[in-house]
Design a protein around this motif. Structure first.
Motif, short mmCIF file in Angstrom:
data_model
loop_
_atom_site.label_atom_id
_atom_site.label_comp_id
_atom_site.label_asym_id
_atom_site.label_seq_id
_atom_site.Cartn_x
_atom_site.Cartn_y
_atom_site.Cartn_z
N ALA A 237 43.71 34.86 40.59
CA ALA A 237 42.36 35.40 40.40
C ALA A 237 42.22 36.73 41.13
N ARG A 238 42.78 36.80 42.35
CA ARG A 238 42.67 38.02 43.15
C ARG A 238 43.46 39.15 42.50
N THR A 239 44.70 38.86 42.06
CA THR A 239 45.50 39.95 41.49
C THR A 239 44.89 40.43 40.16
N LEU A 240 44.28 39.53 39.40
CA LEU A 240 43.67 39.94 38.13
C LEU A 240 42.46 40.84 38.37
N THR A 241 41.56 40.42 39.26
CA THR A 241 40.38 41.25 39.50
C THR A 241 40.77 42.58 40.15
N GLU A 242 41.80 42.55 41.02
CA GLU A 242 42.26 43.81 41.62
C GLU A 242 42.85 44.74 40.57
N ALA A 243 43.59 44.17 39.59
CA ALA A 243 44.18 45.01 38.53
C ALA A 243 43.09 45.69 37.71
N VAL A 244 42.02 44.93 37.39
CA VAL A 244 40.92 45.51 36.60
C VAL A 244 40.23 46.62 37.39
#
Lengths: 215, 215
Positions: A61-68
């Motif tokens: 969840a953290r890596t996905l929101t950071e990527a966005v």
């Protein structure tokens, strides 16, 4: 090897196993073997299968929101920001299909406390998109009074559409991140742009009293 | 009382209990009491908690898809069909919040075989919306060659947006079915209409080679 590095290797192995086999079928033996460590070490570091799965959900969840967030440049025009954010989202879900399977499918199909972990990420994405739409409307000086509830509804629709498309793109051979993002922009941007121009879609006239029957 | 009637009463009680308490927390005692029958009779008719839950998912999926189909008049223009279908969808999910909770939340958060039951309903809704978009494009004589994959992606986006909005509308006091349907039409119709007019959203120009880096 430092503990933090070992833990990331265990999480890599766990995300791959949970994503491909499912939470129930995944075994700690398999995860330990894939990580190249002993099973007792996995338990020592991550405590239990449940805690390991929770750690996977949080990391993905953290890596996905950071990527966005990293994909979006706040100084650019609104449609460019949305396009960039969607491409970052679909690129990340395409490059991390096991992580996306953990978030979108596995975490939601095995009850609590996992479902709540994903709900938190989802709220963050909705808040991010809401803010994007609000800023776009304000920048355009067109419809600064777009009602808060309407904007919230649009953001909820956009995030739901993106989630649905990411799962479809990963399951459909040959659909690229760029195509998925283009589909969603085709779908969403014209409508948002019209709204900000003060040109909403108009429902057809109803016979008198018809609307009262609806909830 | 005929068995079919008793079974429907048991399903009514089960949908309410599963929807409000969740699958795990719901007890067969509570369901039997709410249905006004003995617990052995529930087991005699529906066999097990798992089979009872599966029967609830099937009934709620069938009534939802029937409500959407019944709401649409195929002779009307495409945007009217989409508007009518969305209103039927959001009216049904608002009037049956426990049934929607069973389908959207409970059935997907407790693994197989329940998740597959919902996936079947979802595919049917996507196929229905795909057909609606294809017919709309053909009727309009504007873009009869709208690629099949593009249409499939649009339908997947629309269904995902509708699911997301239905959950939000039921959790947000004062949001009516009509408002949810209007939000989604605002979001979706202008984009679809533009596409059918042959005016897709255009991505910004990329520096040479930039697109190659994407998945």
């Amino acid at each position: 090897m430092p503990r933090a590095v070992r833990e990331q290797q265990m999480l890599d192995a766990a995300v791959r196993t949970f994503g491909q086999r499912g939470y129930m079928a995944a075994s700690m033996d398999e995860i330990a073997e894939l990580a190249g460590v002993s099973k007792p070490l996995v338990y020592l570091y991550l405590n239990s299968k449940e805690d390991l799965f929770t750690a996977c959900i949080r990391r993905e969840a953290r890596t996905l929101t950071e990527a966005v967030r990293a994909g979006v440049e706040p100084a650019l025009p609104a449609d460019r920001q949305l396009w960039d954010g969607l491409r970052a989202f679909f690129t990340h879900t395409a490059q991390n299909p096991d992580g996306w399977s953990v978030l979108h499918l596995q975490a939601r199909t095995h009850g609590e406390p996992f479902a709540t972990e994903v709900a938190v990420m989802r709220e963050e994405l909705v808040a991010f998109v809401t803010q994007l739409i609000v800023v776009a409307a304000r920048e355009a000086h067109r419809n600064p009074s777009l009602p808060e509830r309407e904007v919230a509804g649009l953001a909820v629709a956009l995030v739901g559409a993106a989630e649905s498309l990411a799962a479809w793109a990963n399951a459909t051979p040959g659909v690229t991140a760029r195509q998925a993002a283009t589909t969603l922009m085709n779908f969403a941007w014209a409508g948002l742009d019209n709204l900000m121009e003060g040109n909403p879609w108009s429902p057809p006239a109803e016979p008198p009293g018809a609307a009262d029957k609806e909830t």
